[in-house]
Design a protein around this motif. Structure first.
Motif, PDB file in Angstrom:
ATOM      1  N   UNK A 580     -51.248  51.532 -10.269  1.00 22.49           N
ATOM      2  CA  UNK A 580     -50.984  51.521  -8.910  1.00 22.49           C
ATOM      3  C   UNK A 580     -50.889  53.126  -8.590  1.00 22.49           C
ATOM      4  N   UNK A 581     -51.408  53.538  -7.357  1.00 20.14           N
ATOM      5  CA  UNK A 581     -51.209  55.047  -7.077  1.00 20.14           C
ATOM      6  C   UNK A 581     -50.469  54.950  -5.704  1.00 20.14           C
ATOM      7  N   UNK A 582     -49.904  55.906  -5.424  1.00 21.87           N
ATOM      8  CA  UNK A 582     -49.113  56.043  -4.026  1.00 21.87           C
ATOM      9  C   UNK A 582     -49.353  57.572  -3.571  1.00 21.87           C
ATOM     10  N   UNK A 583     -48.984  57.987  -2.360  1.00 23.88           N
ATOM     11  CA  UNK A 583     -49.106  59.487  -1.779  1.00 23.88           C
ATOM     12  C   UNK A 583     -47.739  59.957  -1.594  1.00 23.88           C
ATOM     13  N   UNK A 687     -43.735  51.113  -1.890  1.00 22.73           N
ATOM     14  CA  UNK A 687     -44.313  52.150  -1.021  1.00 22.73           C
ATOM     15  C   UNK A 687     -45.979  51.777  -0.704  1.00 22.73           C
ATOM     16  N   UNK A 688     -46.425  52.699   0.195  1.00 24.67           N
ATOM     17  CA  UNK A 688     -47.735  52.382   0.713  1.00 24.67           C
ATOM     18  C   UNK A 688     -48.760  52.733  -0.418  1.00 24.67           C
ATOM     19  N   UNK A 689     -49.444  51.895  -0.614  1.00 27.35           N
ATOM     20  CA  UNK A 689     -50.669  51.830  -1.705  1.00 27.35           C
ATOM     21  C   UNK A 689     -51.822  52.918  -1.395  1.00 27.35           C
ATOM     22  N   UNK A 690     -52.186  53.651  -2.555  1.00 22.91           N
ATOM     23  CA  UNK A 690     -53.115  54.596  -2.242  1.00 22.91           C
ATOM     24  C   UNK A 690     -54.275  54.060  -2.988  1.00 22.91           C
ATOM     25  N   UNK A 691     -55.609  53.818  -2.223  1.00 21.72           N
ATOM     26  CA  UNK A 691     -56.683  53.177  -3.131  1.00 21.72           C
ATOM     27  C   UNK A 691     -57.586  54.396  -3.249  1.00 21.72           C
ATOM     28  N   UNK A 692     -57.785  54.231  -4.697  1.00 21.70           N
ATOM     29  CA  UNK A 692     -58.579  55.352  -5.319  1.00 21.70           C
ATOM     30  C   UNK A 692     -59.869  54.716  -5.884  1.00 21.70           C
ATOM     31  N   UNK A 693     -60.994  55.274  -5.047  1.00 21.82           N
ATOM     32  CA  UNK A 693     -62.328  54.526  -5.477  1.00 21.82           C
ATOM     33  C   UNK A 693     -63.065  55.218  -6.736  1.00 21.82           C
ATOM     34  N   UNK A 694     -63.443  54.633  -7.719  1.00 21.84           N
ATOM     35  CA  UNK A 694     -64.154  55.084  -8.666  1.00 21.84           C
ATOM     36  C   UNK A 694     -65.954  55.168  -8.790  1.00 21.84           C
TER      37      UNK A 694
END
Length: 704
Positions: A580-583, A687-694
């Motif tokens: 998962x990624x966050x900001x 924490x709010x999730x940061x969606x990263x598109x590939x």
């Protein structure tokens, strides 16, 4: 004048005669049904004289009797005098006026108006003796113009000083008289400029006076229904007096220019230009002179008012000046300026207590030189001012020192050039400071009224200064508090770095020959140096260095934290359920998670268990830090855990959990705690999730 204009003038003056005679009869009839009143008598006289004036004007044109023209203009002057008397009586204060009782003296206005009327009558008498005298005729025109200017001033003064409720009564009269005066202003101005009467203006002058008769009747009935209430304003008197003086000055200048041109021969035109230029230059110098304005204000206060000050205006002006500033220096200048303007002082200086509170130093000045003189807070002068609150007059002290008893003044004060007044600024808590003013622009009698005003204004200024000083002290205290809090955060982070380095040094004794360990040690030292550099920058700037938010891989941070704690016991177990990624700020997020892991290690014995788990939970990124250590009570979690400087560890500072929650909330996340004493603790950070598109949204599935 041609026959057509003469017929028009006859009709105008004839209608005016009939109208004013009818109005006079009507007013006499109304007087019988009302109580005797001087205003009614004067109004009847003004209307009757207007009827006589109009009648002589009609006779002049009916019989073509030009010798009657000076008598017609003499009645014009007398008619003006009656209207002036009416306006003066209306300006007398009402018995219901609750403002400070003025010393308005109608006799002074009567004297001014009577002087102008006498001049006009004298000029008309000269014309009766010598009808062909151009000097007498021109002087009569100037006198008429002066009467018009004085009439406009009186109407303006009446309307300005009438209360808002009473203006409804007086408005028709004011409109009518101003309209007539403006017409006559044009009438006499053209006569002065062109040295002859404008025949067109003379022909319709009677009609102009007919038009205001309905306004006079309306005023009479409105005033009977509701009495007038006139409140005299010092500002209005000052502006009106200034306007009148300027008007008379311009009239005198015009007369002087005319006679210089008349008697100057071939140089007359050039000399007239010189006189006019010099007069206008002198008018500008006098108008911009502070001394002249001060003298005029004192003259008006002495001759027209029982009290020197308009307290409402002074208080509003002084309060607005004090409220407009937001620093002690600017406020100090406004205090000096405000107190100085009350007594026409052009300069001054403010002394207030220094930081030690043991002496007074110059803190602000206005048109005053810089001074490094100090006055001890326990000096005889300060003690006397604090005890009595008197305004100290240095001139009076020199001439009558016995009035101040055994007071001893400091030598430096007696040596200050033009030093005049010392005004104490004191509150119930004691002396805040004092103001030294220089000699005023005009002589002022320092009576009880001036002393009381300065004393009260000084108390108000002292309150503002004390409040401003307390506010600045509070802001400074808050800055120190913020700095101390930031220092505590920095020390806390340095403690964590020190713990990490200490662990590395202990492991170095066992793995000194291990090449991989040496590489990790260099990376750890480099990372510790970077973090300490950032902490020093944060401490110096007073805020966290803002590198900007960016995408952060939470699982990568968890791996780095696990690696940094690799030498600790018990070992930290990590499970990555989802990547998962966050900001956020990568260093700060790592510091938060590292703090939670370190607390878990500190609270857990070597045979216990510490773990981390990263997953996606309900559309949020979640990292879980748990242990099987000593745990916390429910009361501690509720009341002390997230408050600064609260801790269960003997060597802890109790700010790590507080800082961690603050930052998590800044990112829009939340932190939950579950703990039981002697069982363990589990922190869940969401924490709010940061969606990263590939992949690109433009890619479409292929059609088979």
């Amino acid at each position: 004048m041609n026959s057509e204009l003469s017929l028009l003038a006859l009709w105008g003056y004839g209608l005016a005669t009939l109208g004013y005679i009818a109005l006079t009869v009507h007013l006499v009839h109304l007087r019988r049904t009302t109580a005797p009143n001087r205003t009614n008598h004067v109004l009847i006289s003004a209307v009757a004289l207007s009827a006589l004036w109009a009648a002589t004007g009609a006779i002049v044109h009916l019989l073509n009797w030009r010798e009657l023209q000076p008598l017609h203009e003499a009645l014009d002057a007398l008619r003006y005098g009656a209207w002036f008397m009416l306006l003066t009586l209306l300006l007398s204060p009402s018995p219901t006026d609750r403002s400070p009782p003025p010393q308005w003296r109608p006799s002074r206005l009567i004297f001014i108006g009577g002087t102008l009327i006498f001049i006009g009558l004298f000029c008309q008498s000269l014309r009766l003796i010598d009808p062909l005298s151009p000097v007498a005729e021109h002087a009569a025109h100037y006198a008429g113009l002066a009467l018009v200017v004085f009439g406009i001033v009186l109407v303006e003064q009446l309307y300005r000083n009438t209360t808002e409720d009473s203006r409804w009564n007086i408005k028709p009269l004011a409109i009518g008289l101003v309209a007539i005066f403006l017409f006559d202003l044009y009438y006499y101005s053209t006569a002065v400029m062109f040295k002859q009467i404008d025949e067109d203006a003379f022909a319709i002058r009677g009609f102009a006076y007919v038009f205001i008769i309905p306004l006079l009747i309306l005023t009479v009935y409105r005033t009977r229904a509701r009495p007038l209430n006139v409140t005299l304003s010092k500002t209005a008197v000052f502006q009106t007096t200034t306007l009148a003086l300027v008007g008379l000055y311009l009239l005198a200048t015009s007369a002087a220019g005319y006679y210089v041109r008349y008697l100057g021969g071939s140089w007359g035109g050039a000399l007239q230009m010189v006189v006019l230029f010099a007069a206008l230059l002198l008018l500008m110098l006098l108008g911009l002179s502070g001394s002249m304005r001060a003298r005029l204000k004192v003259l008006i206060g002495k001759n027209f008012f029982r009290y020197r000050y308009d307290y409402r205006e002074e208080w509003l002006k002084f309060t607005n000046a004090l409220c407009a500033e937001n620093s002690v220096l600017q406020l100090g200048q406004q205090v000096i300026r405000g107190l100085g303007n009350m007594v026409e002082s052009p300069a001054g200086s403010l002394w207030t207590k220094d930081a030690s509170g043991h002496k007074f130093i110059q803190s602000a000045r206005w048109n005053f030189p810089v001074s490094d003189i100090t006055e001890p807070s326990n000096s005889p002068m300060i003690t006397s001012l604090d005890a009595s609150g008197w305004v100290l007059s240095l001139e009076e002290f020199r001439s009558r020192p016995g009035r101040y008893g055994s007071l001893t003044l400091p030598p430096w004060l007696l040596e200050v050039p033009n030093a005049w007044l010392v005004i104490p600024l004191r509150t119930s808590a004691g002396m805040v400071g004092f103001v030294l003013l220089t000699t005023s622009r005009t002589p002022i009698d320092l009576n009880w009224e001036v002393n009381d005003l300065l004393k009260t204004a000084g108390r108000q200024a002292a309150t503002f200064l004390a409040q401003m000083q307390a506010t600045e002290a509070l802001l400074e205290s808050r800055k120190f508090d913020s700095f101390n809090r930031m220092s505590a955060f920095v020390v806390h982070d340095l403690k964590n770095i020190l713990t990490q380095l200490s662990l590395m040094v202990r492991n170095a004794e066992r793995h000194a020959d291990n090449v991989e360990f040496q590489k990790d040690m260099l990376l750890t030292v480099r990372h510790a140096v970077d973090r300490m550099r950032q902490l020093m920058l944060q401490l110096r700037e007073g805020a966290t260095p803002a590198d900007g938010f960016s995408g952060v891989s939470l699982d990568e941070i968890a791996r780095r934290v696990q690696k940094s704690k690799s030498g600790a016991l018990p070992a930290v177990d990590l499970k990555i359920h989802d990547a998962v990624s966050i900001r956020g700020h990568e260093e700060r997020i790592e510091r938060v998670i590292g703090h939670l892991v370190q607390n878990a290690l500190d609270a857990t014995p070597t045979e216990g268990k510490v773990w981390m788990a990263v997953r996606r939970e309900a559309g949020m990124a979640q990292i879980e830090v748990g242990d099987t250590g000593q745990g916390m009570s429910a009361d501690f979690i509720r009341e002390r855990l997230f408050k600064p400087f609260q801790t269960t560890k003997q060597g802890g500072m109790g700010i790590g959990a507080y800082e961690s929650r603050q930052y998590i909330q800044e990112l829009g996340g939340e932190i939950h705690v579950e703990s039981e004493e002697n069982v363990g603790t589990c922190f869940r950070v969401r924490l709010p999730l940061l969606e990263i598109q590939t992949t690109s949204d433009l890619q479409q599935p292929e059609m088979k």
